[in-house]
Design a protein around this motif. Structure first.
Motif, PDB file in Angstrom:
ATOM      1  N   PRO A 166      -0.028  -8.271  -3.743  1.00 49.05           N
ATOM      2  CA  PRO A 166      -1.231  -7.489  -4.070  1.00 49.05           C
ATOM      3  C   PRO A 166      -2.495  -8.218  -3.626  1.00 49.05           C
ATOM      4  O   PRO A 166      -2.583  -9.453  -3.713  1.00 49.05           O
ATOM      5  CB  PRO A 166      -1.179  -7.342  -5.584  1.00 49.05           C
ATOM      6  CG  PRO A 166       0.200  -7.689  -5.987  1.00 49.05           C
ATOM      7  CD  PRO A 166       0.770  -8.559  -4.954  1.00 49.05           C
ATOM      8  N   SER A 167      -3.468  -7.475  -3.159  1.00 53.31           N
ATOM      9  CA  SER A 167      -4.711  -8.068  -2.671  1.00 53.31           C
ATOM     10  C   SER A 167      -5.664  -8.430  -3.805  1.00 53.31           C
ATOM     11  O   SER A 167      -6.598  -9.218  -3.614  1.00 53.31           O
ATOM     12  CB  SER A 167      -5.400  -7.098  -1.700  1.00 53.31           C
ATOM     13  OG  SER A 167      -5.658  -5.851  -2.347  1.00 53.31           O
ATOM     14  N   SER A 168      -5.424  -7.855  -4.990  1.00 55.32           N
ATOM     15  CA  SER A 168      -6.303  -8.112  -6.135  1.00 55.32           C
ATOM     16  C   SER A 168      -5.562  -7.731  -7.417  1.00 55.32           C
ATOM     17  O   SER A 168      -4.492  -7.133  -7.386  1.00 55.32           O
ATOM     18  CB  SER A 168      -7.595  -7.291  -6.016  1.00 55.32           C
ATOM     19  OG  SER A 168      -7.284  -5.903  -6.046  1.00 55.32           O
ATOM     20  N   ASN A 169      -6.160  -8.082  -8.550  1.00 54.92           N
ATOM     21  CA  ASN A 169      -5.582  -7.687  -9.837  1.00 54.92           C
ATOM     22  C   ASN A 169      -5.522  -6.165  -9.957  1.00 54.92           C
ATOM     23  O   ASN A 169      -4.544  -5.603 -10.467  1.00 54.92           O
ATOM     24  CB  ASN A 169      -6.414  -8.249 -10.988  1.00 54.92           C
ATOM     25  CG  ASN A 169      -6.214  -9.738 -11.170  1.00 54.92           C
ATOM     26  OD1 ASN A 169      -5.176 -10.288 -10.779  1.00 54.92           O
ATOM     27  ND2 ASN A 169      -7.186 -10.406 -11.772  1.00 54.92           N
ATOM     28  N   LYS A 170      -6.569  -5.509  -9.479  1.00 52.60           N
ATOM     29  CA  LYS A 170      -6.623  -4.046  -9.524  1.00 52.60           C
ATOM     30  C   LYS A 170      -5.478  -3.456  -8.699  1.00 52.60           C
ATOM     31  O   LYS A 170      -4.827  -2.489  -9.110  1.00 52.60           O
ATOM     32  CB  LYS A 170      -7.971  -3.562  -9.010  1.00 52.60           C
ATOM     33  CG  LYS A 170      -8.170  -2.052  -9.127  1.00 52.60           C
ATOM     34  CD  LYS A 170      -9.570  -1.655  -8.665  1.00 52.60           C
ATOM     35  CE  LYS A 170      -9.765  -0.149  -8.789  1.00 52.60           C
ATOM     36  NZ  LYS A 170     -11.140   0.265  -8.356  1.00 52.60           N
ATOM     37  N   ASP A 171      -5.223  -4.041  -7.540  1.00 54.43           N
ATOM     38  CA  ASP A 171      -4.139  -3.573  -6.674  1.00 54.43           C
ATOM     39  C   ASP A 171      -2.786  -3.801  -7.343  1.00 54.43           C
ATOM     40  O   ASP A 171      -1.880  -2.960  -7.257  1.00 54.43           O
ATOM     41  CB  ASP A 171      -4.197  -4.301  -5.330  1.00 54.43           C
ATOM     42  CG  ASP A 171      -3.188  -3.757  -4.329  1.00 54.43           C
ATOM     43  OD1 ASP A 171      -2.877  -2.552  -4.386  1.00 54.43           O
ATOM     44  OD2 ASP A 171      -2.698  -4.545  -3.488  1.00 54.43           O
ATOM     45  N   CYS A 172      -2.658  -4.934  -8.030  1.00 54.82           N
ATOM     46  CA  CYS A 172      -1.408  -5.248  -8.739  1.00 54.82           C
ATOM     47  C   CYS A 172      -1.131  -4.220  -9.825  1.00 54.82           C
ATOM     48  O   CYS A 172      -0.012  -3.702  -9.919  1.00 54.82           O
ATOM     49  CB  CYS A 172      -1.503  -6.651  -9.336  1.00 54.82           C
ATOM     50  SG  CYS A 172      -0.080  -7.112 -10.354  1.00 54.82           S
TER      51      CYS A 172
END
Length: 342
Positions: A166-172
């Motif tokens: 994932p590129s970010s926590n939001k993406d995760c």
């Protein structure tokens, strides 16, 4: 074995096709070609419907049409009224049978199989540092296959679907919720884990974590039930409740979680239920639990199990451990011990 014989076996000395009965001198063909002649004169036997007796009034009826006890499934009633009238008389026997059925399920040997790594197809090892959950495809992948991916590709890609992390926590979180929408139990478990610890940008929320763990367990994620057991045992965000802790440990153990199985052995041992404790420890040790094997060894030294029981458990433990090993996993473990994972 079939009663049908060949023409050659049916031949009688001096006869081409018939055998003469010495009892009534009636001729009986040994090779029957006319099906109607075979069935002629046979008395048709009536097949009785499957019937049961009402446990309250004694009236007989068709089993399929009768009302079955919802808990023990062992008695039937002609209608709901009879079922209600008989409830007080049946209560003790019902509870006893429910407990018996529960134990049959709980102590089933061998336990349900652990998950396999979808790449190397070996049983997944124990411990969070020996496997990795992929938020892209929802797979649990062993550290050995993750190690081989890094060595072969030189990139941090999913060893199953080749997606980058994932590129970010939001993406995760977006990926995890997408898995949840597909009914992935590990996805529910993963989000529960984040809420329990306040990771990946979500606030720590014990109530939300417990709700998600419960849903994950209902879908089939046994370790989620284990975590609920730990939460109620230690009072993490809830009141300490040993009964609930044991209840969730049992659900997890039935689903194949050996950590819960070991914990149940400890609970039963501390309660003086040594026979039940031994059953749990032996099943868990045979599935590969080192802690349970140690408990089995102590119990053998104290004369609580036989030499043969200990020996067979020890053999099964080593076979299970060997089945979870390969060179890649050993290399990954060595790198992890040196703290060289990037």
């Amino acid at each position: 074995m079939s009663n049908t014989t060949t023409d050659n076996n049916a031949q009688h000395p001096g006869s081409s096709r018939e055998i003469i009965s010495s009892k009534n001198d009636e001729c009986i063909s040994c090779v029957q070609t006319d099906v109607d002649a075979v069935t002629e004169g046979i008395v048709t036997v009536a097949v009785m419907d499957d019937t049961s007796t009402c446990a309250n009034c004694g009236k007989e009826g068709n089993s399929d049409d009768m009302n079955t006890c919802n808990k023990c499934k062992s008695v039937k009633y002609c209608n709901a009224a009879c079922k209600k009238k008989h409830r007080s008389k049946h209560k003790k026997a019902c509870e006893r049978r429910v407990a018996e059925l529960h134990d049959e399920n709980l102590f089933k040997e061998p336990p349900p199989p652990e998950e396999e790594c979808p790449i190397c197809l070996l049983p997944l090892p124990f411990g969070s540092n020996t496997l990795q959950f992929q938020t892209c495809c929802g797979k649990l992948i062993c550290s050995g296959c993750t190690y081989e991916m890094k060595m072969s590709e030189g990139k941090d890609l999913c060893a199953f679907c080749r997606m980058p992390p994932p590129s970010s926590n939001k993406d995760c979180i977006r990926r995890v919720k997408k898995l949840m929408d597909k009914g992935n139990g590990d996805g529910f478990y993963q989000l529960a884990w984040y809420y329990e610890r306040g990771e990946r940008g979500v606030p720590q929320d014990w109530n939300k974590a417990n709700e998600l763990y419960l849903k994950a367990g209902e879908i089939g994620c046994a370790v989620a039930y284990h975590n609920l057991g730990v939460i109620y045992r230690d009072g993490r965000g809830v009141e300490v409740d040993k009964k609930k802790a044991k209840y969730y440990y049992e659900l997890a153990a039935i689903g194949g979680d050996i950590h819960s199985r070991h914990n149940l052995g400890c609970i039963e041992y501390d309660a003086g239920n040594y026979e039940r404790a031994m059953k749990h420890f032996i099943i868990s040790a045979r599935a590969g639990s080192e802690g349970s094997l140690g408990a089995v060894k102590v119990c053998f030294q104290n004369g609580m199990i036989t030499k043969d029981e200990y020996a067979s458990t020890l053999r099964a433990y080593h076979e299970r451990q060997q089945g979870m090993k390969n060179d890649a996993r050993d290399m990954a473990a060595a790198i992890d011990m040196m703290g060289q994972w990037t």
